[in-house]
Scaffold this motif. Structure first.
Motif, PDB file in Angstrom:
ATOM      1  N   LEU A   3      -1.482  -0.971  -4.330  1.00  9.75           N
ATOM      2  CA  LEU A   3      -2.624  -0.152  -3.654  1.00  9.75           C
ATOM      3  C   LEU A   3      -2.390   1.290  -4.045  1.00  9.75           C
ATOM      4  CD1 LEU A   3      -4.144  -2.843  -1.283  1.00  9.75           C
ATOM      5  CD2 LEU A   3      -3.989  -3.146  -3.724  1.00  9.75           C
ATOM      6  N   LEU A   4      -3.093   1.519  -4.458  1.00  6.74           N
ATOM      7  CA  LEU A   4      -3.120   3.258  -4.741  1.00  6.74           C
ATOM      8  C   LEU A   4      -3.879   3.964  -3.832  1.00  6.74           C
ATOM      9  CD1 LEU A   4      -0.474   4.564  -7.883  1.00  6.74           C
ATOM     10  CD2 LEU A   4       0.360   3.871  -5.346  1.00  6.74           C
ATOM     11  N   VAL A  47       2.967  -0.913   4.428  1.00  3.19           N
ATOM     12  CA  VAL A  47       2.545   0.302   4.074  1.00  3.19           C
ATOM     13  C   VAL A  47       3.706   0.839   3.973  1.00  3.19           C
ATOM     14  CG1 VAL A  47       1.150   2.609   4.783  1.00  3.19           C
ATOM     15  CG2 VAL A  47       0.433  -0.410   4.980  1.00  3.19           C
ATOM     16  N   PHE A  48       4.010   2.213   2.622  1.00  2.00           N
ATOM     17  CA  PHE A  48       4.972   2.698   1.942  1.00  2.00           C
ATOM     18  C   PHE A  48       4.564   4.060   2.330  1.00  2.00           C
ATOM     19  CE2 PHE A  48       7.425  -0.483   0.333  1.00  2.00           C
ATOM     20  CZ  PHE A  48       8.352  -0.676   0.424  1.00  2.00           C
ATOM     21  N   ALA A  49       4.561   5.243   3.472  1.00  2.00           N
ATOM     22  CA  ALA A  49       4.313   6.488   3.022  1.00  2.00           C
ATOM     23  C   ALA A  49       5.763   7.308   1.583  1.00  2.00           C
ATOM     24  CB  ALA A  49       4.911   7.575   4.568  1.00  2.00           C
ATOM     25  N   ILE A  50       4.552   7.905   1.057  1.00  2.00           N
ATOM     26  CA  ILE A  50       6.069   8.393  -0.648  1.00  2.00           C
ATOM     27  C   ILE A  50       6.205   9.963   0.014  1.00  2.00           C
ATOM     28  CG2 ILE A  50       5.898   8.933  -2.858  1.00  2.00           C
ATOM     29  CD1 ILE A  50       5.844   5.985  -2.347  1.00  2.00           C
ATOM     30  N   GLU A  51       7.027   9.601  -0.195  1.00  2.00           N
ATOM     31  CA  GLU A  51       7.822  10.982   0.043  1.00  2.00           C
ATOM     32  C   GLU A  51       7.248  11.968  -1.008  1.00  2.00           C
ATOM     33  OE1 GLU A  51      11.591  14.101   0.218  1.00  2.00           O
ATOM     34  OE2 GLU A  51      11.262  12.563   1.854  1.00  2.00           O
ATOM     35  N   VAL A  83       0.757  -1.193   0.095  1.00  2.00           N
ATOM     36  CA  VAL A  83       0.201   0.446  -0.097  1.00  2.00           C
ATOM     37  C   VAL A  83       0.590   1.207  -0.073  1.00  2.00           C
ATOM     38  CG1 VAL A  83      -1.943   0.989   1.155  1.00  2.00           C
ATOM     39  CG2 VAL A  83      -1.783  -1.309   1.196  1.00  2.00           C
ATOM     40  N   ALA A  84       0.866   2.167  -0.810  1.00  2.00           N
ATOM     41  CA  ALA A  84       1.501   3.099  -1.075  1.00  2.00           C
ATOM     42  C   ALA A  84       0.622   4.542  -0.874  1.00  2.00           C
ATOM     43  CB  ALA A  84       2.017   3.433  -2.251  1.00  2.00           C
ATOM     44  N   THR A  85       1.274   5.771  -0.073  1.00  2.00           N
ATOM     45  CA  THR A  85       0.227   6.184  -0.065  1.00  2.00           C
ATOM     46  C   THR A  85       1.059   7.862   0.533  1.00  2.00           C
ATOM     47  OG1 THR A  85      -2.100   7.588   1.350  1.00  2.00           O
ATOM     48  CG2 THR A  85      -0.749   6.265   2.768  1.00  2.00           C
ATOM     49  N   GLY A  86       0.729   8.764   0.588  1.00  2.00           N
ATOM     50  CA  GLY A  86       0.478   9.986   1.411  1.00  2.00           C
ATOM     51  C   GLY A  86       1.397  10.278   2.879  1.00  2.00           C
ATOM     52  N   LYS A  87       2.341  10.732   3.080  1.00  2.00           N
ATOM     53  CA  LYS A  87       2.705  10.774   4.629  1.00  2.00           C
ATOM     54  C   LYS A  87       2.023  10.600   5.727  1.00  2.00           C
ATOM     55  CE  LYS A  87       7.238  12.467   5.363  1.00  2.00           C
ATOM     56  NZ  LYS A  87       8.385  13.236   5.244  1.00  2.00           N
ATOM     57  N   ALA A  88       1.237  11.528   5.332  1.00  2.00           N
ATOM     58  CA  ALA A  88      -0.151  12.028   5.793  1.00  2.00           C
ATOM     59  C   ALA A  88      -1.110  10.985   6.446  1.00  2.00           C
ATOM     60  CB  ALA A  88      -0.609  13.230   6.035  1.00  2.00           C
ATOM     61  N   ALA A  89      -1.409  10.212   5.922  1.00  2.00           N
ATOM     62  CA  ALA A  89      -2.409   9.094   5.768  1.00  2.00           C
ATOM     63  C   ALA A  89      -1.289   7.597   6.298  1.00  2.00           C
ATOM     64  CB  ALA A  89      -3.152   8.531   4.781  1.00  2.00           C
ATOM     65  N   ALA A  90      -0.277   7.873   6.049  1.00  2.00           N
ATOM     66  CA  ALA A  90       0.515   6.293   6.386  1.00  2.00           C
ATOM     67  C   ALA A  90       0.465   5.858   8.193  1.00  2.00           C
ATOM     68  CB  ALA A  90       1.940   6.520   5.985  1.00  2.00           C
ATOM     69  N   LEU A 111      -2.074   5.926   9.148  1.00  2.00           N
ATOM     70  CA  LEU A 111      -3.737   5.223   9.373  1.00  2.00           C
ATOM     71  C   LEU A 111      -3.553   4.176   9.018  1.00  2.00           C
ATOM     72  CD1 LEU A 111      -6.598   5.398   9.539  1.00  2.00           C
ATOM     73  CD2 LEU A 111      -6.974   6.727   7.726  1.00  2.00           C
ATOM     74  N   LEU A 112      -3.616   3.981   7.576  1.00  2.00           N
ATOM     75  CA  LEU A 112      -3.032   2.629   6.926  1.00  2.00           C
ATOM     76  C   LEU A 112      -2.444   1.185   7.236  1.00  2.00           C
ATOM     77  CD1 LEU A 112      -4.296   2.918   3.944  1.00  2.00           C
ATOM     78  CD2 LEU A 112      -4.289   4.738   4.307  1.00  2.00           C
ATOM     79  N   ARG A 113      -0.985   1.923   8.220  1.00  2.00           N
ATOM     80  CA  ARG A 113      -0.697   0.883   9.324  1.00  2.00           C
ATOM     81  C   ARG A 113      -1.226   0.666  10.034  1.00  2.00           C
ATOM     82  NH1 ARG A 113       4.337   4.502   8.271  1.00  2.00           N
ATOM     83  NH2 ARG A 113       5.292   4.037   6.654  1.00  2.00           N
ATOM     84  N   PHE A 114      -2.207   0.934  11.021  1.00  2.00           N
ATOM     85  CA  PHE A 114      -3.441   1.007  11.852  1.00  2.00           C
ATOM     86  C   PHE A 114      -4.262  -0.344  11.077  1.00  2.00           C
ATOM     87  CE2 PHE A 114      -7.307   1.494  13.052  1.00  2.00           C
ATOM     88  CZ  PHE A 114      -7.974   1.215  14.521  1.00  2.00           C
ATOM     89  N   LEU A 115      -4.808   0.286   9.683  1.00  2.00           N
ATOM     90  CA  LEU A 115      -6.313  -0.657   9.511  1.00  2.00           C
ATOM     91  C   LEU A 115      -5.509  -1.795   8.904  1.00  2.00           C
ATOM     92  CD1 LEU A 115      -7.805   1.943   6.825  1.00  2.00           C
ATOM     93  CD2 LEU A 115      -8.554   1.585  10.047  1.00  2.00           C
ATOM     94  N   VAL A 116      -4.566  -1.660   7.877  1.00  2.00           N
ATOM     95  CA  VAL A 116      -4.129  -3.049   7.830  1.00  2.00           C
ATOM     96  C   VAL A 116      -3.415  -3.993   9.129  1.00  2.00           C
ATOM     97  CG1 VAL A 116      -2.498  -2.497   5.806  1.00  2.00           C
ATOM     98  CG2 VAL A 116      -1.438  -2.272   7.736  1.00  2.00           C
TER      99      VAL A 116
END
Length: 458
Positions: free
Chosen positions: A394-395, A357-361, A329-336, A338-343
């Motif tokens: 997943l984006l 989960v990767f936080a994309i800079e 799962v790749a997302t912005g740094k702000a949402a990372a 939350l995504l880690r908690f959900l997964v």
């Protein structure tokens, strides 16, 4: 004005009256038709006189009688017949002024059209409004009106928006509120400009508007890219300043009307290092499109899905507990976070599913831009090139434009896939069931839930 008729519905009233595709609708009952809102409003009458013009220039008149809810059968080429109104401000914080050259033309469009606000939820600054525009809003009951206020101090508003009309145009808020028009108000806050005492003044004046007109007020922090050459100096909020904004809003939330929503965006909570509140803080999430409550909405929706037996039974049937699957799962740094908690919640049930989960800079716009919706395809590719991505990448669907086809820098999902070794790339809509389906690789309807958009690589 060009109310060009693109199509006539078969067997419709317009078809029976020999109105043709390609003709131009000029007026209804003597009232000029400037946009689709005019058309909808004036065709509510049962007796209509339509003045039209053929492509060759010949005008004609049609008299019609219709049922209360009967549609005339006209389909128009555009929704704004007299052209779109563009922004005449030069705001110190304007994001469009901070964008590099070379992106698609639509990204540089500065919209400030009150009609698009009602049709699509766009926010307006009021500086484009005339007396006739305000009277029309009131006559047609075009409520709510979404307003980018930023500050209720007239002089400060002029300085921030660099438009001499910016301060005087605040009078329209009072006029609309007095007429019973509801308002959704946005404040883009810049530290040292419209926070602190200026924010207090704004909230006080908004609370004082007639009829408790402000049904929602939201604060979002200024977005700063690395392309600010020759623009006024602005800086990001510090943690203590973000805390002060949250505390100020909490103070005025205690004074707001029961049904109103005075909220700060997710970014302010993250900047302040504070826990993002639950759903009750956001009410009906009136300004979720401005990043106000996105985190809480996804979290609540996701956890509710896991507790719904219809959903989980459907998932178990298609994704057994011993499912072997690996996704990124790749997302912005702000949402990372939350995504880690959900997964993590997913992996508590499906122990053999591996999710990274990767936080994309955001190197394209600069590290201060942390939202997923402003990620580019090239940043995603460069930061994932050498990573094992598993069965799928997943984006968030918000990395694509509204049509769901390309990123800000013009890349499609197939192009991202090819650049990353032909891994399956899925754009996942914002929703708990959509995330669950994507992580587990379940594409069918689950437990009676039919998602609004399909995730795929197509």
């Amino acid at each position: 004005m060009s109310a060009i008729i693109r199509q006539i519905q078969p067997n419709s009233l317009a078809a029976r009256k020999k109105i043709a595709a390609g003709d131009c609708l000029l007026s209804i009952n003597g009232r000029p038709i400037n946009d689709f809102l005019d058309y909808e409003f004036y065709t509510a009458s049962e007796k209509l006189t339509l003045r039209c013009k053929r492509p060759a220039g010949k005008e004609y008149v049609r008299h019609l009688r219709k049922g209360e809810d009967e549609d005339l059968g006209l389909v128009f080429a555009e929704q704004l017949f007299d052209g779109q109104r563009h922004c005449k401000n030069n705001c110190v914080f304007c994001f469009i002024d901070q964008m590099p050259k070379g992106l698609r033309d639509s990204l540089y469009c500065k919209d400030d059209d009150p009609r698009l606000g009602f049709l699509f939820g766009n926010y307006i600054t009021l500086t484009n409004l005339s007396e006739a525009d305000v009277a029309r809003i009131i006559e047609m009951r075009l409520s709510p009106v979404n307003v980018s206020v930023h500050t209720m101090n007239p002089d400060l508003r002029v300085r921030m928006m660099k438009n001499p009309k910016a301060g005087d145009s605040l009078r329209w808020l009072e006029r609309l509120a007095s007429a019973g028009i509801a308002l959704n108000i946005q404040l883009v806050l810049c530290p040292g400009w419209n926070d602190g005492a200026a924010l207090e003044e704004s909230l006080q004046k908004i609370l004082a508007l007639p009829n408790n007109a402000a049904q929602s007020v939201a604060a979002v922090p200024v977005g700063l890219t690395r392309y600010r050459d020759d623009l006024p100096h602005l800086r990001a909020f510090t943690q203590s300043e973000a805390i002060a904004v949250l505390d100020c809003f909490d103070k005025y939330r205690k004074l707001m009307p029961p049904e109103a929503e005075y909220c700060c965006s997710d970014e302010f909570f993250l900047l302040a290092g504070r826990k993002i509140p639950g759903d009750a803080y956001y009410g009906t999430f009136r300004q979720i499109e401005n990043g106000v409550g996105l985190w809480a909405s996804l979290r609540g929706d996701f956890l509710q899905c896991l507790q719904d037996e219809n959903v989980t039974h459907g998932l178990f049937a298609r994704a057994p507990l011993d499912l072997k699957r690996s996704v990124t799962v790749a997302t912005g740094k702000a949402a990372a976070p939350l995504l880690r908690f959900l997964v993590d919640e997913i992996q508590k049930i499906w122990h053999t599913v591996r999710v990274e989960v990767f936080a994309i800079e955001n190197r394209f716009f600069g590290e201060q831009i942390t939202v997923a919706g402003l990620l580019t395809g090239r940043d995603i590719i460069r930061q994932l090139q050498d990573k094992p991505l598993g069965d799928a990448l997943l984006l968030p669907a918000c990395v694509l434009r509204h049509e769901g086809d390309i990123t800000l820098d013009g890349m499609d999902l197939n192009g991202i896939s090819r650049s990353l070794g032909n891994v399956q790339v899925c754009a996942v809509p914002n929703g708990g069931i959509e995330l669950l389906r994507a992580v587990l690789g379940v594409t069918e309807m689950i437990g009676g839930v039919n998602p609004q958009a399909e995730w795929s690589m197509e």
